[in-house]
Design a protein around this motif. Sequence first.
Motif, mmCIF file in Angstrom:
data_model
loop_
_atom_site.group_PDB
_atom_site.id
_atom_site.type_symbol
_atom_site.label_atom_id
_atom_site.label_comp_id
_atom_site.label_asym_id
_atom_site.label_seq_id
_atom_site.Cartn_x
_atom_site.Cartn_y
_atom_site.Cartn_z
ATOM 1 N N SER A 79 0.724 -1.345 -0.055
ATOM 2 C CA SER A 79 0.107 0.072 -0.042
ATOM 3 C C SER A 79 0.927 1.066 0.076
ATOM 4 O O SER A 79 0.464 2.410 -0.300
ATOM 5 N N TYR A 80 2.201 1.203 0.459
ATOM 6 C CA TYR A 80 2.694 2.359 0.581
ATOM 7 C C TYR A 80 3.541 2.787 -0.426
ATOM 8 O O TYR A 80 4.189 4.025 -0.689
ATOM 9 N N GLY A 81 4.084 1.977 -1.471
ATOM 10 C CA GLY A 81 4.841 2.343 -2.535
ATOM 11 C C GLY A 81 6.275 2.623 -1.807
ATOM 12 O O GLY A 81 6.578 2.057 -0.595
ATOM 13 N N VAL A 108 -0.882 -11.844 11.357
ATOM 14 C CA VAL A 108 0.534 -11.168 12.087
ATOM 15 C C VAL A 108 0.973 -10.012 11.315
ATOM 16 O O VAL A 108 1.539 -10.309 10.053
ATOM 17 N N GLU A 109 0.999 -8.664 11.839
ATOM 18 C CA GLU A 109 1.260 -7.606 11.239
ATOM 19 C C GLU A 109 2.413 -6.893 11.857
ATOM 20 O O GLU A 109 2.598 -7.138 13.063
ATOM 21 N N ASP A 110 3.341 -6.327 11.144
ATOM 22 C CA ASP A 110 4.372 -5.516 11.798
ATOM 23 C C ASP A 110 3.892 -4.249 12.557
ATOM 24 O O ASP A 110 4.303 -4.044 13.606
ATOM 25 N N ILE A 111 2.961 -3.349 11.804
ATOM 26 C CA ILE A 111 2.423 -2.214 12.445
ATOM 27 C C ILE A 111 1.071 -2.031 11.686
ATOM 28 O O ILE A 111 0.599 -2.233 10.507
ATOM 29 N N VAL A 112 0.324 -1.672 12.754
ATOM 30 C CA VAL A 112 -1.268 -1.004 12.191
ATOM 31 C C VAL A 112 -1.172 0.482 12.370
ATOM 32 O O VAL A 112 -0.626 1.061 13.486
ATOM 33 N N ASP A 113 -1.161 1.064 11.104
ATOM 34 C CA ASP A 113 -1.196 2.710 11.041
ATOM 35 C C ASP A 113 -2.771 3.179 10.869
ATOM 36 O O ASP A 113 -3.334 3.235 11.981
ATOM 37 N N SER A 114 -3.166 3.187 9.783
ATOM 38 C CA SER A 114 -4.586 3.705 9.789
ATOM 39 C C SER A 114 -5.345 2.465 9.854
ATOM 40 O O SER A 114 -6.839 2.623 10.211
ATOM 41 N N GLY A 115 -4.987 1.225 9.681
ATOM 42 C CA GLY A 115 -5.843 0.091 9.811
ATOM 43 C C GLY A 115 -6.368 -0.574 8.495
ATOM 44 O O GLY A 115 -7.155 -1.449 8.440
ATOM 45 N N LEU A 116 -6.079 0.261 7.603
ATOM 46 C CA LEU A 116 -6.749 0.026 6.347
ATOM 47 C C LEU A 116 -6.190 -1.484 5.881
ATOM 48 O O LEU A 116 -6.866 -2.173 5.167
ATOM 49 N N SER A 117 -4.898 -2.047 5.896
ATOM 50 C CA SER A 117 -4.541 -3.226 5.430
ATOM 51 C C SER A 117 -5.191 -4.388 6.373
ATOM 52 O O SER A 117 -5.529 -5.158 5.469
ATOM 53 N N ILE A 118 -5.437 -4.296 7.648
ATOM 54 C CA ILE A 118 -6.168 -5.069 8.282
ATOM 55 C C ILE A 118 -7.654 -5.195 7.974
ATOM 56 O O ILE A 118 -8.220 -6.343 7.882
ATOM 57 N N VAL A 140 1.281 -0.397 17.062
ATOM 58 C CA VAL A 140 0.104 0.176 16.673
ATOM 59 C C VAL A 140 0.199 1.582 16.845
ATOM 60 O O VAL A 140 0.963 2.079 17.983
ATOM 61 N N LYS A 141 -0.074 2.263 15.958
ATOM 62 C CA LYS A 141 -0.054 3.854 16.033
ATOM 63 C C LYS A 141 -1.578 4.302 16.365
ATOM 64 O O LYS A 141 -2.416 4.509 15.353
ATOM 65 N N PRO A 142 -2.073 4.173 17.811
ATOM 66 C CA PRO A 142 -3.515 4.370 17.905
ATOM 67 C C PRO A 142 -4.130 5.775 17.557
ATOM 68 O O PRO A 142 -5.272 5.631 16.950
ATOM 69 N N SER A 160 2.273 8.414 16.320
ATOM 70 C CA SER A 160 2.062 8.543 14.969
ATOM 71 C C SER A 160 3.416 9.141 14.157
ATOM 72 O O SER A 160 3.337 10.172 13.553
ATOM 73 N N LYS A 161 4.433 8.564 14.165
ATOM 74 C CA LYS A 161 5.826 8.893 13.579
ATOM 75 C C LYS A 161 6.291 7.663 12.776
ATOM 76 O O LYS A 161 6.314 6.509 13.212
ATOM 77 N N PHE A 162 7.088 8.047 11.781
ATOM 78 C CA PHE A 162 7.479 6.829 10.995
ATOM 79 C C PHE A 162 8.659 6.381 11.617
ATOM 80 O O PHE A 162 9.403 6.746 12.413
ATOM 81 N N VAL A 163 8.702 5.088 11.711
ATOM 82 C CA VAL A 163 9.600 4.135 12.322
ATOM 83 C C VAL A 163 10.292 3.048 11.335
ATOM 84 O O VAL A 163 9.678 2.968 10.131
ATOM 85 N N VAL A 164 11.567 2.601 11.340
ATOM 86 C CA VAL A 164 12.263 1.932 10.647
ATOM 87 C C VAL A 164 12.978 0.569 11.201
ATOM 88 O O VAL A 164 13.420 0.830 12.468
ATOM 89 N N GLY A 167 12.474 -5.389 10.385
ATOM 90 C CA GLY A 167 11.447 -5.710 9.267
ATOM 91 C C GLY A 167 10.470 -4.360 8.645
ATOM 92 O O GLY A 167 10.094 -4.767 7.646
ATOM 93 N N LEU A 168 10.520 -3.377 9.275
ATOM 94 C CA LEU A 168 10.051 -1.967 8.660
ATOM 95 C C LEU A 168 10.814 -1.257 7.871
ATOM 96 O O LEU A 168 12.021 -1.108 8.272
ATOM 97 N N ASP A 169 10.214 -0.958 6.722
ATOM 98 C CA ASP A 169 11.121 -0.233 5.884
ATOM 99 C C ASP A 169 10.960 1.182 5.525
ATOM 100 O O ASP A 169 9.837 1.734 5.946
ATOM 101 N N TYR A 170 12.024 1.702 4.983
ATOM 102 C CA TYR A 170 11.708 3.045 4.134
ATOM 103 C C TYR A 170 12.234 2.916 2.863
ATOM 104 O O TYR A 170 13.425 2.491 2.545
HETATM 105 P P1 IMP Z 1 -2.132 0.581 7.453
HETATM 106 O O1 IMP Z 1 -2.824 -0.125 6.293
HETATM 107 O O2 IMP Z 1 -2.239 2.166 7.124
HETATM 108 O O3 IMP Z 1 -2.615 0.277 8.903
HETATM 109 O O4 IMP Z 1 -0.497 0.487 7.388
HETATM 110 C C1 IMP Z 1 -0.078 -0.813 7.551
HETATM 111 C C2 IMP Z 1 1.218 -0.811 6.779
HETATM 112 O O5 IMP Z 1 1.997 0.270 6.572
HETATM 113 C C3 IMP Z 1 2.191 -1.809 7.459
HETATM 114 O O6 IMP Z 1 1.801 -3.000 7.589
HETATM 115 C C4 IMP Z 1 3.560 -1.251 7.190
HETATM 116 O O7 IMP Z 1 3.911 -1.875 6.234
HETATM 117 C C5 IMP Z 1 3.472 0.002 6.554
HETATM 118 N N1 IMP Z 1 3.707 1.102 7.436
HETATM 119 C C6 IMP Z 1 2.760 2.019 8.408
HETATM 120 N N2 IMP Z 1 3.625 2.776 9.118
HETATM 121 C C7 IMP Z 1 4.757 2.676 9.135
HETATM 122 C C8 IMP Z 1 6.269 3.076 9.511
HETATM 123 O O8 IMP Z 1 6.101 3.744 10.353
HETATM 124 N N3 IMP Z 1 7.245 2.525 8.923
HETATM 125 C C9 IMP Z 1 7.200 1.694 7.908
HETATM 126 N N4 IMP Z 1 6.186 0.942 7.320
HETATM 127 C C10 IMP Z 1 4.963 1.663 7.824
#
Ligand code: IMP
Length: 187
Positions: A79-81, A108-118, A140-142, A160-164, A167-170
């Motif tokens: 989703s992130y490109g 099993v997710e690395d991170i839930v941000d907006s929740g769209l993927s889940i 989780v970024k509540p 709600s800040k970007f992390v790497v 497993g998490l990438d930039y």
């Molecule tokens: P969501 O669909 O907005 O909840 O985003 C979930 C996906 O976005 C995660 O599985 C990550 O791959 C990616 N993502 C969200 N936040 C971050 C971040 O801070 N660093 C790296 N990847 C992120």
Amino acid sequence: MSSLGKKDEIIINNDVFVPYLTEEVLQSRIKELAEQINVDYAGKTPVFIGVLNGAFLFLADLIKSINVDCEIDFFKLSSYGDQKISSGNVKMLKELNCEVDGRDLIIVEDIVDSGLSIKFIEDLIGNSKPASMKVASLLVKPKSLMYDVKIDYIGFEIPSKFVVGYGLDYAQKYRNLRSIYILKEAE
Ligand code: IMP
Ligand code: MG
């Protein structure tokens, strides 16, 4: 341009990332989550479904401490490109191979941000008939949640800040780091 700068910070395009969750802190919390899952799934054979790419290290470390019989499978979503903010749409790049009907699923997710993927995964699996479905996310970024999703096993709630790292990438890099680094506020 990016560089693995001084060992206590990482500089990616003029953004500074500082250490946030160390390897020790991550591993000890992951063991706690596994212990909880062992209790909750006693006598069952859950299927751990990792969401690629980000969840690969978390899933690997988590299941090393699982002592009930289990299986694993993977989804691959994108989703992130290569951006730091979500593109707002999710693409399915690899589907599940396992039969989900009647099974106890743990996504099993690395991170839930907006929740769209889940939400996307829940809707997709909603077309099948699993016996149960729960979600485990290392982070989780509540304050970023925009969808009504329930995360059953949470490693850490973070700002709600970007992390790497871990497993998490930039732009596909930094997944190999053993610790998680967070974007430092501009001063
Ligand atoms: P969501 O669909 O907005 O909840 O985003 C979930 C996906 O976005 C995660 O599985 C990550 O791959 C990616 N993502 C969200 N936040 C971050 C971040 O801070 N660093 C790296 N990847 C992120
Ligand atoms: Mg992910």
